[in-house]
Design a protein around this motif. Sequence first.
Motif, PDB file in Angstrom:
ATOM      1  N   HIS A 184       0.851  -1.234  -0.186  1.00  0.00           N
ATOM      2  CA  HIS A 184      -0.001   0.089  -0.106  1.00  0.00           C
ATOM      3  C   HIS A 184       0.886   1.371   0.196  1.00  0.00           C
ATOM      4  O   HIS A 184       0.595   2.140  -0.669  1.00  0.00           O
ATOM      5  N   HIS A 227       2.401   7.366   6.791  1.00  0.00           N
ATOM      6  CA  HIS A 227       1.198   7.649   7.282  1.00  0.00           C
ATOM      7  C   HIS A 227       0.454   6.587   7.895  1.00  0.00           C
ATOM      8  O   HIS A 227      -0.509   6.842   8.791  1.00  0.00           O
ATOM      9  N   ASP A 228       0.623   5.301   7.412  1.00  0.00           N
ATOM     10  CA  ASP A 228      -0.155   4.056   8.127  1.00  0.00           C
ATOM     11  C   ASP A 228       1.037   3.383   8.838  1.00  0.00           C
ATOM     12  O   ASP A 228       0.675   2.236   9.381  1.00  0.00           O
ATOM     13  N   ASP A 282      -3.421   8.413  -1.247  1.00  0.00           N
ATOM     14  CA  ASP A 282      -4.089   7.154  -0.198  1.00  0.00           C
ATOM     15  C   ASP A 282      -5.266   6.594  -0.606  1.00  0.00           C
ATOM     16  O   ASP A 282      -5.618   5.718  -0.907  1.00  0.00           O
ATOM     17  N   ARG A 284      -8.166  -1.940  -3.017  1.00  0.00           N
ATOM     18  CA  ARG A 284      -7.676  -3.072  -2.251  1.00  0.00           C
ATOM     19  C   ARG A 284      -8.526  -3.467  -0.899  1.00  0.00           C
ATOM     20  O   ARG A 284      -8.402  -4.669  -0.587  1.00  0.00           O
TER      21      ARG A 284
END
Length: 162
Positions: free
Chosen positions: A31, A60-61, A126, A132
């Motif tokens: 991702h 960010h994740d 994003d 997904r």
Amino acid sequence: MKKNIVNYGALVRLLIQRYPLNHRGIHGVPHWMRVRANGLSMAEINGANSKVIELFAVFHDSQRFNDAHDPEHGARGAALAFEFWQEGIISLEKSEFAKLEEACCDHTHGGTEPSSITIATCWDADRLDLGRVGIIPNPRYLCTDEACDYEMLDWAYNRSIR
Ligand SMILES: [Fe+2]
């Protein structure tokens, strides 16, 4: 003592070590890399800051505690970015770090009113990868003209569902 600035591959490896979840999961490295590609592709057109986009993609994740409801994960990702910035692992101007911090902190809250084209491009990069998890990105929730372009939507969606 300041550490050396690392290249992007080494940064990703450092973040994998600090990632609490399976790094091949839905919010993991595949991702991150698609977000990076989405963002860089749009930045070529709209002039968003590519350095901030590349760092947003991997931070960010990066501090999720789970793959579901985790509203503070963006702030934790920003805090880790701050740590790396302070330690000299990543190199950014102060104004660039402010954008990275805002982009990470606020991406979790579904914002559609970003304060700059760079932050808008991060969020759209994003959101263009929602395929997904079975979601077709809705242009209503995208911030930039580049993300709403049919070819961009189609290119990103097809990669997101592979
Ligand atoms: Fe994400």
